[in-house]
Scaffold this active site. Structure first.
Site, PDB file in Angstrom:
ATOM      1  N   ALA A 130      37.038 -40.396  40.671  1.00 22.82           N
ATOM      2  CA  ALA A 130      36.092 -41.426  40.229  1.00 22.82           C
ATOM      3  C   ALA A 130      36.045 -41.424  38.704  1.00 22.82           C
ATOM      4  O   ALA A 130      35.239 -40.710  38.096  1.00 22.82           O
ATOM      5  CB  ALA A 130      34.702 -41.181  40.809  1.00 22.82           C
ATOM      6  N   GLN A 279      53.450 -56.574  -1.650  1.00 20.09           N
ATOM      7  CA  GLN A 279      52.576 -57.244  -0.676  1.00 20.09           C
ATOM      8  C   GLN A 279      52.657 -56.590   0.705  1.00 20.09           C
ATOM      9  O   GLN A 279      51.691 -56.618   1.465  1.00 20.09           O
ATOM     10  CB  GLN A 279      52.945 -58.725  -0.553  1.00 20.09           C
ATOM     11  CG  GLN A 279      52.383 -59.552  -1.693  1.00 20.09           C
ATOM     12  CD  GLN A 279      52.529 -61.045  -1.466  1.00 20.09           C
ATOM     13  OE1 GLN A 279      53.281 -61.483  -0.593  1.00 20.09           O
ATOM     14  NE2 GLN A 279      51.825 -61.825  -2.257  1.00 20.09           N
ATOM     15  N   GLU A 364      33.642 -43.305  27.759  1.00 21.21           N
ATOM     16  CA  GLU A 364      32.508 -44.224  27.992  1.00 21.21           C
ATOM     17  C   GLU A 364      32.999 -45.573  28.538  1.00 21.21           C
ATOM     18  O   GLU A 364      32.488 -46.635  28.197  1.00 21.21           O
ATOM     19  CB  GLU A 364      31.650 -44.389  26.737  1.00 21.21           C
ATOM     20  CG  GLU A 364      30.975 -43.075  26.389  1.00 21.21           C
ATOM     21  CD  GLU A 364      29.661 -43.208  25.651  1.00 21.21           C
ATOM     22  OE1 GLU A 364      28.993 -44.245  25.779  1.00 21.21           O
ATOM     23  OE2 GLU A 364      29.312 -42.242  24.954  1.00 21.21           O
TER      24      GLU A 364
END
Ligand SMILES: Cc1cc2nc3c(=O)[nH]c(=O)nc-3n(C[C@H](O)[C@H](O)[C@H](O)COP(=O)(O)OP(=O)(O)OC[C@H]3O[C@@H](n4cnc5c(N)ncnc54)[C@H](O)[C@@H]3O)c2cc1C
Length: 380
Positions: A130, A279, A364
């Site tokens: 789970a 750049q 989370e």
């Protein structure tokens, strides 16, 4: 009218956490990254300086922080080291179910215990079968008289071996599945609690994770948080409060990587000029600067929405966690690239920031699961 400036109180919180990170976290982060041990000295210092348990009630040793205040604090912890920062924030994660659903007596007892002992707690939802699918939980706490008997297996439990108690989510009626999910406080020294060796992992190494196996652990009824069957709601409401914290840790980590690479690039001379004259480099830095700002604004907006009770706060908290941690991964990867070999070496800690960033896309709720939450929300 919308304001984007912090008020004096918020500036004080920011300054306090930044100062703590500068004195305690940054000087020790590479040591703990190598040791891969729980940083007790730093957590004890955090207690002494009022850095722990910010969002908990002041009457029980916290600081009454709003979720927005907490986001300001977590950005500074993340700019120091997410691995150390999460030792502090995972304690808040473990206490949040109690903040949301425990009665006054329980809050007094458990928050009191944590503060008096300068201890930490852990949050135990995940199991081997789970992870993303919380409905697959099998750990069960079956009532016998005035006790529950807990059996099961939790894994990836942050702060595990360091914790005095774990907030465990278990089924009180396995036939009803997740509808019977219930939160309990389980002291880690209870007979029958088996602690397994810590997880070996890629980043956030100051933060420890363990598996726990429960063998007929007796839990007194007064350690049940909320009614039977309210655990799923408590777990989800907990994440609504804490996901902006993960977002803020990611913003701080990304900010630190961006600033480190910017300062280095301005000094690095190749082909007779600073590499920022190209750049190819300056546009990367421009993107990184923009992305850090955007991730912070998303995080602040989500935290503000929660504090102001907006109906879409849950969706915004998922968006902030997903967006800021994806940006955290990109910016830290680019920081390594801007710095070339120096970025890949351990000296400037940007390779560590890149390793640490990865986990914020996973715990989370993975960023795929955040997209599930967001898409369900916008399609309903
Ligand atoms: C270092 C660390 C610390 C942690 N700390 C804690 C803690 O303190 N307490 C706690 O309870 N848990 C904790 N966790 C667990 C964490 O929350 C889970 O790892 C996470 O929720 C994912 O579960 P899983 O690892 O089982 O992956 P799985 O659920 O097996 O997922 C594997 C992959 O499949 C994807 N996937 C799964 N389902 C779907 C879907 N429906 N749609 C799209 N993609 C999907 C996932 O996004 C992922 O990419 C921690 C984990 C780690 C690694």
């Amino acid at each position: 009218m919308i304001g984007f400036t912090l008020d004096n109180r918020q500036l004080e919180i920011q300054a306090k956490y930044r100062d703590f990170a500068n004195r305690w976290i940054i000087p020790n982060r590479l040591k703990y990254d190598q040791l891969a041990e729980f940083p007790w000295e730093i957590v004890k210092a955090a207690y002494s300086e009022g850095i722990m348990n910010g969002p908990m009630p002041a009457k029980f040793g916290g600081s009454d922080y709003s979720i927005f205040d907490g986001a300001i604090a977590s950005e500074e912890l993340g700019a120091g080291c997410i691995g150390i920062g999460i030792c502090i924030d995972a304690n808040t994660l473990a206490l949040t179910p109690l903040y949301l659903a425990a009665n006054e007596t329980q809050q007094k007892k458990f928050f009191g215990l944590i503060n008096e002992q300068k201890a930490v707690a852990a949050y135990a939802l995940t199991e081997p079968n789970a992870g993303s699918d919380v409905a697959g939980i099998k750990t069960a706490a079956i009532k016998h008289g005035d006790k529950y008997i807990l059996n099961g297996h939790k894994r990836y439990i942050t702060n595990g071996e360091a914790s005095s108690f774990i907030t465990v989510f278990a089924l009180t009626n396995p036939e009803k599945g997740a509808r019977s999910l219930t939160a309990f406080v389980v002291p880690t020294d209870s007979p029958g609690v088996e602690l397994k060796p810590r997880l070996q992992k890629m980043g956030q190494k100051a933060s420890v994770q363990n598996e726990f196996i429960f063998h007929d652990v007796e839990i007194p009824e007064e350690n049940r948080i909320g009614d039977e069957g309210t655990g799923f709601l408590i777990a989800m409401k907990t994440f609504d409060r804490t996901r902006t914290g993960v977002a803020a840790l990611s913003v701080g980590n990304a900010r630190a990587a961006y600033e480190t690479s910017l300062n280095w690039a301005k000094r690095r001379i190749q082909f007779g000029a600073p590499i920022t004259a190209n750049q190819g480099v300056s546009f990367m830095l421009a993107d990184m600067a923009t992305e850090v700002e955007a991730a912070r604004l998303m995080t602040w907006y989500a935290a503000w929405a929660y504090d102001n009770g907006l109906k879409n706060a849950s969706k915004l908290s998922a968006m902030s966690k997903m967006f800021a941690s994806d940006i955290g991964m990109k910016v830290t990867t680019d920081a390594v690239q801007v710095m070339g070999g120096e970025g890949y070496s351990t000296e400037f800690a940007v390779e560590k920031m890149m390793r640490d960033a990865k986990l914020c896309q996973i715990y989370e709720g993975t960023n795929q699961i955040q997209r599930v939450v967001i898409s369900k929300n916008i399609l309903k």
